[in-house]
Design an enzyme around this catalytic site. Structure first.
Site, PDB file in Angstrom:
ATOM      1  N   ASP A 179      20.602  41.218  84.431  1.00 48.30           N
ATOM      2  CA  ASP A 179      21.124  42.544  84.108  1.00 48.30           C
ATOM      3  C   ASP A 179      21.934  42.476  82.807  1.00 48.30           C
ATOM      4  OD1 ASP A 179      22.490  44.938  84.036  1.00 48.30           O
ATOM      5  OD2 ASP A 179      23.327  44.759  86.059  1.00 48.30           O
ATOM      6  N   ILE A 180      21.512  43.234  81.818  1.00 51.17           N
ATOM      7  CA  ILE A 180      22.146  43.170  80.489  1.00 51.17           C
ATOM      8  C   ILE A 180      23.608  43.654  80.528  1.00 51.17           C
ATOM      9  CG2 ILE A 180      21.500  45.472  79.601  1.00 51.17           C
ATOM     10  CD1 ILE A 180      20.597  43.991  76.996  1.00 51.17           C
TER      11      ILE A 180
ATOM     12  N   GLY B 269      16.532  53.729  84.021  1.00 54.62           N
ATOM     13  CA  GLY B 269      16.310  52.357  83.554  1.00 54.62           C
ATOM     14  C   GLY B 269      17.563  51.693  83.019  1.00 54.62           C
ATOM     15  N   VAL B 270      17.405  50.952  81.937  1.00 52.94           N
ATOM     16  CA  VAL B 270      18.535  50.200  81.380  1.00 52.94           C
ATOM     17  C   VAL B 270      19.605  51.155  80.826  1.00 52.94           C
ATOM     18  CG1 VAL B 270      17.502  49.792  79.083  1.00 52.94           C
ATOM     19  CG2 VAL B 270      19.114  48.146  80.020  1.00 52.94           C
ATOM     20  N   ASP B 271      19.165  52.299  80.319  1.00 51.55           N
ATOM     21  CA  ASP B 271      20.078  53.327  79.795  1.00 51.55           C
ATOM     22  C   ASP B 271      21.035  53.791  80.904  1.00 51.55           C
ATOM     23  OD1 ASP B 271      21.134  55.218  78.089  1.00 51.55           O
ATOM     24  OD2 ASP B 271      19.365  56.510  78.045  1.00 51.55           O
TER      25      ASP B 271
ATOM     26  N   ASN C 220      16.997  57.289  74.722  1.00 51.59           N
ATOM     27  CA  ASN C 220      16.056  58.319  74.250  1.00 51.59           C
ATOM     28  C   ASN C 220      16.744  59.060  73.108  1.00 51.59           C
ATOM     29  OD1 ASN C 220      17.607  60.630  75.363  1.00 51.59           O
ATOM     30  ND2 ASN C 220      17.065  59.663  77.306  1.00 51.59           N
TER      31      ASN C 220
ATOM     32  N   SER D 252      11.195  49.806  75.315  1.00 50.95           N
ATOM     33  CA  SER D 252       9.940  50.574  75.470  1.00 50.95           C
ATOM     34  C   SER D 252       8.991  50.061  76.555  1.00 50.95           C
ATOM     35  CB  SER D 252       9.138  50.661  74.156  1.00 50.95           C
ATOM     36  OG  SER D 252       9.684  51.637  73.300  1.00 50.95           O
ATOM     37  N   THR D 253       9.335  48.945  77.235  1.00 49.75           N
ATOM     38  CA  THR D 253       8.352  48.396  78.185  1.00 49.75           C
ATOM     39  C   THR D 253       8.514  48.931  79.609  1.00 49.75           C
ATOM     40  OG1 THR D 253       9.646  46.438  78.828  1.00 49.75           O
ATOM     41  CG2 THR D 253       8.247  46.243  76.863  1.00 49.75           C
ATOM     42  N   GLY D 254       9.443  49.887  79.803  1.00 47.25           N
ATOM     43  CA  GLY D 254       9.605  50.509  81.118  1.00 47.25           C
ATOM     44  C   GLY D 254       8.923  51.862  81.124  1.00 47.25           C
TER      45      GLY D 254
END
Ligand code: AR6
Length: 173
Positions: free
Chosen positions: A11-12, A33-35, A25, A118-120
């Site tokens: 987890d970042i 997601g990560v956002d 976005n 972008s990979t999610g």
């Protein structure tokens, strides 16, 4: 080069670095997601600051404080939505990494952690995205010695395995 790149599985939001990068976005007003994870961990002040930024173009980056995160700053970048590969998705993804590193460098930051932008939800094919991420970061590091460490943080198993393999290929480990 080898000692400047590290792969992390997890987890970042837990990383104690100068900056973590957010796969945001264009509104910069949060999302999933990560956002979502970054906004939850940083607390509501992060949204208050991103509201003042007027959004961000795809492929560009903007910086905020990290608030309650262990990271000092958050660099928000907007990855391309995958639309089949003919809408400059690869160039835009590379630009996310370069713009984030340029911003880090301009602020005198030395350690930075990237998610797999972008990979999610945005659907960029993971293999191609990993190649772009690794080669773009390596290119930048070769002429910017001020950046001490770049972490590639993979949350999902598939990306982690891909990065393990690709980093071996690129760095000859
Ligand atoms: N730490 C590190 N990586 C994570 C975490 C985490 N806590 N959570 C998810 N990931 P995504 P995108 C990985 O969908 O494709 C948002 O709603 C995840 O496994 O977060 O760029 C924004 O607001 C994946 O590999 O970002 C935008 O609307 C990677 O992060 C949109 O999603 C990126 O997945 C952006 O889509």
């Amino acid at each position: 080069m080898k000692e400047k790149i590290e792969l992390v599985h997890g987890d970042i939001t837990r990383l104690e670095v100068d900056a973590i990068v957010n796969a945001a976005n264009r509104s910069l007003l949060g999302g999933g997601g990560v956002d979502g994870a970054i906004h939850r961990a940083a607390g509501p002040e992060l949204l208050e600051e991103t509201k003042t930024l007027n959004g961000c173009q795809t492929g560009q980056a903007k910086i905020t404080s990290g608030y309650k995160l262990p990271a000092k700053y958050v660099i928000h970048t907007v990855g391309p939505v995958w639309k089949g590969g003919k809408r400059k998705e690869s160039e835009l993804l590379a630009s996310c990494y370069t713009s984030s590193l340029q911003l880090a460098s301009r602020h005198g930051l030395q350690t930075i952690a990237f998610p797999n932008i972008s990979t999610g939800v945005y659907g960029f094919p993971k293999k191609a995205a990993a190649d772009i991420a690794i080669s773009t970061v390596m290119d930048f590091l070769s002429d910017h010695t001020e950046i001490q460490k770049v972490y590639f943080v993979c949350f999902d198993q598939e990306n982690h395995q891909l990065y393990e393999k690709k980093l071996q290929e690129h760095l000859g480990e």
